[in-house]
Design a protein around this motif. Sequence first.
Motif, PDB file in Angstrom:
ATOM      1  N   PHE A 301       8.299  76.229  33.244  1.00 39.54           N
ATOM      2  CA  PHE A 301       8.424  77.675  33.423  1.00 39.54           C
ATOM      3  C   PHE A 301       8.012  78.414  32.154  1.00 39.54           C
ATOM      4  O   PHE A 301       7.251  79.394  32.214  1.00 39.54           O
ATOM      5  N   LEU A 302       8.516  77.974  31.014  1.00 44.23           N
ATOM      6  CA  LEU A 302       8.196  78.662  29.762  1.00 44.23           C
ATOM      7  C   LEU A 302       6.686  78.651  29.504  1.00 44.23           C
ATOM      8  O   LEU A 302       6.127  79.648  29.035  1.00 44.23           O
ATOM      9  N   GLU A 303       6.046  77.529  29.838  1.00 47.51           N
ATOM     10  CA  GLU A 303       4.592  77.456  29.650  1.00 47.51           C
ATOM     11  C   GLU A 303       3.868  78.491  30.514  1.00 47.51           C
ATOM     12  O   GLU A 303       2.870  79.083  30.087  1.00 47.51           O
ATOM     13  N   THR A 304       4.367  78.731  31.734  1.00 49.25           N
ATOM     14  CA  THR A 304       3.683  79.671  32.635  1.00 49.25           C
ATOM     15  C   THR A 304       3.735  81.105  32.125  1.00 49.25           C
ATOM     16  O   THR A 304       2.897  81.922  32.509  1.00 49.25           O
ATOM     17  N   VAL A 340       4.302  90.211  29.643  1.00 49.31           N
ATOM     18  CA  VAL A 340       4.448  91.075  30.816  1.00 49.31           C
ATOM     19  C   VAL A 340       3.331  90.818  31.816  1.00 49.31           C
ATOM     20  O   VAL A 340       3.562  90.736  33.026  1.00 49.31           O
ATOM     21  N   GLU A 341       2.105  90.636  31.311  1.00 49.01           N
ATOM     22  CA  GLU A 341       0.967  90.354  32.191  1.00 49.01           C
ATOM     23  C   GLU A 341       1.182  89.031  32.924  1.00 49.01           C
ATOM     24  O   GLU A 341       0.963  88.927  34.137  1.00 49.01           O
ATOM     25  N   ASN A 342       1.641  88.001  32.195  1.00 51.90           N
ATOM     26  CA  ASN A 342       1.900  86.697  32.807  1.00 51.90           C
ATOM     27  C   ASN A 342       2.983  86.792  33.882  1.00 51.90           C
ATOM     28  O   ASN A 342       2.875  86.191  34.956  1.00 51.90           O
ATOM     29  N   ILE A 343       4.034  87.559  33.591  1.00 52.52           N
ATOM     30  CA  ILE A 343       5.136  87.696  34.543  1.00 52.52           C
ATOM     31  C   ILE A 343       4.670  88.445  35.799  1.00 52.52           C
ATOM     32  O   ILE A 343       5.053  88.094  36.921  1.00 52.52           O
ATOM     33  N   ASN A 344       3.846  89.457  35.633  1.00 55.89           N
ATOM     34  CA  ASN A 344       3.338  90.202  36.788  1.00 55.89           C
ATOM     35  C   ASN A 344       2.455  89.325  37.676  1.00 55.89           C
ATOM     36  O   ASN A 344       2.487  89.430  38.911  1.00 55.89           O
ATOM     37  N   ILE A 345       1.667  88.448  37.049  1.00 59.28           N
ATOM     38  CA  ILE A 345       0.848  87.505  37.825  1.00 59.28           C
ATOM     39  C   ILE A 345       1.768  86.574  38.617  1.00 59.28           C
ATOM     40  O   ILE A 345       1.543  86.314  39.805  1.00 59.28           O
ATOM     41  N   LEU A 346       2.816  86.080  37.964  1.00 57.80           N
ATOM     42  CA  LEU A 346       3.760  85.185  38.636  1.00 57.80           C
ATOM     43  C   LEU A 346       4.504  85.912  39.753  1.00 57.80           C
ATOM     44  O   LEU A 346       4.818  85.314  40.785  1.00 57.80           O
ATOM     45  N   ARG A 347       4.786  87.180  39.558  1.00 58.07           N
ATOM     46  CA  ARG A 347       5.467  87.968  40.583  1.00 58.07           C
ATOM     47  C   ARG A 347       4.634  88.007  41.879  1.00 58.07           C
ATOM     48  O   ARG A 347       5.160  87.821  42.983  1.00 58.07           O
ATOM     49  N   THR A 348       3.334  88.230  41.729  1.00 53.81           N
ATOM     50  CA  THR A 348       2.444  88.239  42.891  1.00 53.81           C
ATOM     51  C   THR A 348       2.419  86.868  43.559  1.00 53.81           C
ATOM     52  O   THR A 348       2.465  86.750  44.791  1.00 53.81           O
ATOM     53  N   LYS A 349       2.356  85.811  42.749  1.00 59.10           N
ATOM     54  CA  LYS A 349       2.347  84.447  43.292  1.00 59.10           C
ATOM     55  C   LYS A 349       3.660  84.124  43.995  1.00 59.10           C
ATOM     56  O   LYS A 349       3.683  83.425  45.012  1.00 59.10           O
ATOM     57  N   ALA A 350       4.772  84.619  43.442  1.00 59.95           N
ATOM     58  CA  ALA A 350       6.080  84.360  44.046  1.00 59.95           C
ATOM     59  C   ALA A 350       6.175  84.979  45.441  1.00 59.95           C
ATOM     60  O   ALA A 350       6.729  84.381  46.365  1.00 59.95           O
ATOM     61  N   PHE A 351       5.633  86.178  45.584  1.00 58.84           N
ATOM     62  CA  PHE A 351       5.650  86.836  46.898  1.00 58.84           C
ATOM     63  C   PHE A 351       4.748  86.116  47.895  1.00 58.84           C
ATOM     64  O   PHE A 351       4.990  86.131  49.110  1.00 58.84           O
ATOM     65  N   GLN A 352       3.732  85.446  47.378  1.00 58.54           N
ATOM     66  CA  GLN A 352       2.801  84.718  48.246  1.00 58.54           C
ATOM     67  C   GLN A 352       3.509  83.614  49.029  1.00 58.54           C
ATOM     68  O   GLN A 352       3.087  83.258  50.130  1.00 58.54           O
ATOM     69  N   ASN A 353       4.613  83.063  48.471  1.00 62.20           N
ATOM     70  CA  ASN A 353       5.367  82.037  49.190  1.00 62.20           C
ATOM     71  C   ASN A 353       5.772  82.522  50.578  1.00 62.20           C
ATOM     72  O   ASN A 353       5.631  81.812  51.576  1.00 62.20           O
ATOM     73  N   ALA A 354       6.308  83.752  50.637  1.00 64.26           N
ATOM     74  CA  ALA A 354       6.783  84.305  51.920  1.00 64.26           C
ATOM     75  C   ALA A 354       5.607  84.568  52.856  1.00 64.26           C
ATOM     76  O   ALA A 354       5.697  84.327  54.064  1.00 64.26           O
TER      77      ALA A 354
END
Length: 362
Positions: A301-304, A340-354
């Motif tokens: 997680f920290l690496e991402t 912040v940019e990395n977290i926003n990218i992950l946020r989009t990916k997290a929503f992709q699960n649903a």
Amino acid sequence: MSEIVVSGYYGFANAGDEAMLAAMIEALIDIDPAIRITVISGDPEDTRRRHGVGAVYRLNYPEIARVMSRSQLLISGGGSLLQDVTSDRSLYYYLSIMMLAKKLGKPVMLYAQGIGPVQGTLAQGAMRYIGNMVDMITVRDDGSYEELKRLKVTAPPVYITADPVLAMHQVDRQIGRSILKQHGQEGVAPLIGISVREWKDWSHFKQVLAHAADQMIAEFGARVVFIPMQWPDDLSVSQKIAGRMKNKSNVLPGEYSTSELLSLVGNLDLLIGIRLHALIFAAVMHVPMAGISYDPKIDRFLETIGERHCGTLKTVTADKLLGRVRELWTERKQTNHKRVENINILRTKAFQNAELALSLIK
């Protein structure tokens, strides 16, 4: 009306897992407000009350089969369900639920899983056999993807997404401010939160954290508060560390909801975390964090988000932890745009699960 059954480590007062479930429900309902969700839980009544969904007991296989037979999809996840480091029994349990769904002719999705490590020969064989029967897999990091390849789980499509909790919205910080005030934590002094867990009765890291916390109080004029993520287990280890400190700290005694924990973390100037979802809560609330690793999922997680851990539970030292805290302290009043940019990218990916889950129904 579509119906989904969700299998995972729910109903055990683990704040990280309950946050994952809350995030999954939130994202699925955002896409399809009419969807019906039933959760396989260790405490069905708590799950119904906490999340407002249907729930069945995790060992009541006849009832699980009944709700599964009328559903259109089994979701297994999220979290680190498929590993045999903490216990191989849980691995076989979750695989058995997947097998039941396939016997009933239902599609199965592994949802934002953190895969492995799977070390036992029998466990690897079971994972390979049943893993290749499922219909879709999303994993929360590259390491999990590599573990699937190592296990030769190659039949279903695999997507690298992110932990579901990263899709959650930020919450009002006033909720946490009120909880802190109830426990004597108010004022202008900086606030450092610590989230810990017990691990194999080890004592080294407890002494390191106690010494480092004392130094942070002296050096930064900070207040220190311990935030238990799994209640009451984390409460006990937090009290042990606080008891080793020379200076006064505060251990929050309650069992808190996902929203309350997010809000509490949002009030911190910095978080030191062993629990994965304490670190993820800090990412959601844009709070600087220093992670201590006990499992590959922490490192992954920290690496991402472009960070690194400051030691494992075996190797962490007070000097190394304090060095990382000092680095973060200088930047805490500034926006780390790359993070912040990395977290926003992950946020989009997290929503992709649903989105991917509901595509299996459609």
